[in-house]
Design an enzyme around this catalytic site. Sequence first.
Site, PDB file in Angstrom:
ATOM      1  N   HIS A   2      -0.796   1.232  -3.132  1.00 17.44           N
ATOM      2  CA  HIS A   2       0.440   0.944  -2.417  1.00 17.44           C
ATOM      3  C   HIS A   2       0.376   1.382  -0.950  1.00 17.44           C
ATOM      4  O   HIS A   2       0.980   0.749  -0.085  1.00 17.44           O
ATOM      5  CB  HIS A   2       1.602   1.645  -3.112  1.00 17.44           C
ATOM      6  N   SER A   5       6.956  -2.682   1.080  1.00 14.53           N
ATOM      7  CA  SER A   5       7.458  -2.322  -0.239  1.00 14.53           C
ATOM      8  C   SER A   5       8.884  -2.842  -0.413  1.00 14.53           C
ATOM      9  O   SER A   5       9.115  -4.052  -0.383  1.00 14.53           O
ATOM     10  CB  SER A   5       7.366  -0.807  -0.436  1.00 14.53           C
ATOM     11  N   ASP A  62      -2.381  -1.515  -6.746  1.00 16.09           N
ATOM     12  CA  ASP A  62      -1.038  -1.010  -6.462  1.00 16.09           C
ATOM     13  C   ASP A  62      -0.252  -0.875  -7.766  1.00 16.09           C
ATOM     14  O   ASP A  62      -0.033  -1.848  -8.473  1.00 16.09           O
ATOM     15  CB  ASP A  62      -0.324  -1.972  -5.503  1.00 16.09           C
TER      16      ASP A  62
END
Length: 692
Positions: free
Chosen positions: A664, A544, A629
């Site tokens: 995610h 991320s 995501d």
Amino acid sequence: MTPDDHPRPPSCRRTPQRIVTHGHERVDEFYWLRDRANPGVIEYIEAENRYAAEMMKHTESLQRRLFEEMRSRLTETDESVPVAIDDYLYYTRTEKGKQYPIHCRKLESMDAEEEIVLDENLVAGGNKFFKVSLVKASPDHELLMFLADTDGSERHTLFIKDLRSGEVLPEMMRNCHDAEWANDSATIFYSTLDHENRPHRVWRHELGTDPKEDLLVYEEKDAAFYYLQILKTKTNAYIMITVESATTTEVHYVSADVPDSDLKLFHPRVHGVEYFVKHHGGRFFIITNENAVNFKIMEAPVSDPSKANWKELVPHREKVAIDVSDPDPWVEVFKDHLVIFERENSQGRVRVCSLKDMKSYTIDFPERLYFVAPMRSPDLTSEKLRIQYWSLVTPTTVYDFDLTTRILDLKKRQHVPGYDPSKYVAEMTFAAAKDGTRVPISLVHRKEMKRDGQNPCLLYGYGAYGTFEWAKPEFDTTILSLLDRGFVYAYAHIRGGSDMTRKWHADGRMEKKMNSFTDFIACAEHLVKEKYTAPEKLAIMGRSAGGLLMGAVTNLRSDLFKVVIAEVPYVDGVTTMLDPTIPLTVGEFEEWGNPAIKEHYEFMIEYSPYDNVARMAYPNMLVTGGLNDARVQYWEPLKWVAKLRAMKTDDNVILLKIGMLEGHAGASGRYDHLKNDAFKFAFILDRLGMNE
């Protein structure tokens, strides 16, 4: 198959997008990959997945071996420490071969008959992705609500189960984020998401009514406020609705006993000021950073909690920060005590304050380097604080700490079959950053490791949002597969996190974001200089915002790393942040900057991984993404890999693996997670020439 056999953009390729910002023109060759409705885009992703599988085919036996190693360290059939709520003991357990936990309870004693309140394996049905984010029994213990996500988008459905009949009620609330019971066990407050995946509305639902008739009790119209939490106070007196931007918070509250009463504003928002509220009898405790970067604690009477009545209870400290990295600050309220989880010099600790005279002490733990976090302690009158403790060598441990006798009672330690902690050593070293700042690095390795520059090393980094490195839910057993192959595993506590007080975060965001990247490079150089490893044996990893870190440092110092793992990487921030329709964009302006502002654009474009891909040699890279995501859109890793392939001048391998039904967080099942970890570690070992 060779690296040159990688997928090419399909024939449906569109005209490059020309983006002009503040007079600067950028040509985005792969902008069209944002169009998931284009069948060519999905075909391209599927081709990338096939290519990654084919390029890793020769490692399949290694992947299986790694998976079995990781699985062997699980106690597959296990049980959590029960939590006492009224007359019930609630706990979760797992069963061998099953992906998801089973939520259970017993009446009064653990010797009583077990009642399964929710078996996630059953309710998951045939869904390939299934994630339960919240499970809460009603105050009368006759109903259960739970939030479930079936595609990784983090848009949950709220279900209500009747624990008397075992039936799930027909009234379901979709597109949910959070929820809480009122004390009547007949009213639920829940939040819903807008088109940008931002929780912005709070509704009140009466059981037995049509959700379409639910009453809107709060709406957050400022898109910068991207987070909303609904939480009942430990006293069960109030339901708190806390809205947050990256730098500002505001709290509204309502009586949990009178849920149809009017919502009250605790204190109007002030830009740059964060505050969080806890209830204790006739007073509120306010944890705030107003004129206190590391936070202080104030108190105010419930009868009139206006700002004029706030009084300081715990003052601000220059070198000690109260841990507020979680939306619910780590400050635990008890009848006679206030427990503060704080951090100094990257090390967390627990301070216990007497509410009678505010005298305090800290809890002693056996190790110098460790992580400690609060667990659920729902009884305000209890003298027992429940905490979770682990270190780089100590498996996750649950303690009950007696606030009066100061005795630490071991309730459970994670059993890791075959693991001997005495074979490993944890230590901390410090790198000198570009500006002279000392940056901590936490390390773990086998005891017999020699600092001769010949050790493989995996260096992990994140450095954003004020998050503390390796503050994971539990001891990471998967890393043992690397340590036992001679690896040094390291965490770089770079600026942008909150490892060294809250100023550490401020010094690694916005116009100071470059500090995060140069700190990480300094950490890598330090490990090489001190002969923990060498560039040809160094792998780095981040996910991320840590994927942004991977992209930036690879552009800056591609010669320093042999392997890069970038999971769901945020690598195209400038283009993303110019589009306010993308989820979370507006709310992140105060973390990254708003490129619509010229000064922000200039410091963002300087490090943007996608925009700074150059014609040069790059390390071996494994990049991951999730088609669903909502935090980092799938096209960011997809575009980045396409551009890297077009520009790089080397023969190293770049693989892209995108989960077609993932978000995610990746795979939802625990075994599926291990398979992904085995794939990732097999890539590292193979690229370092360690494929057994």
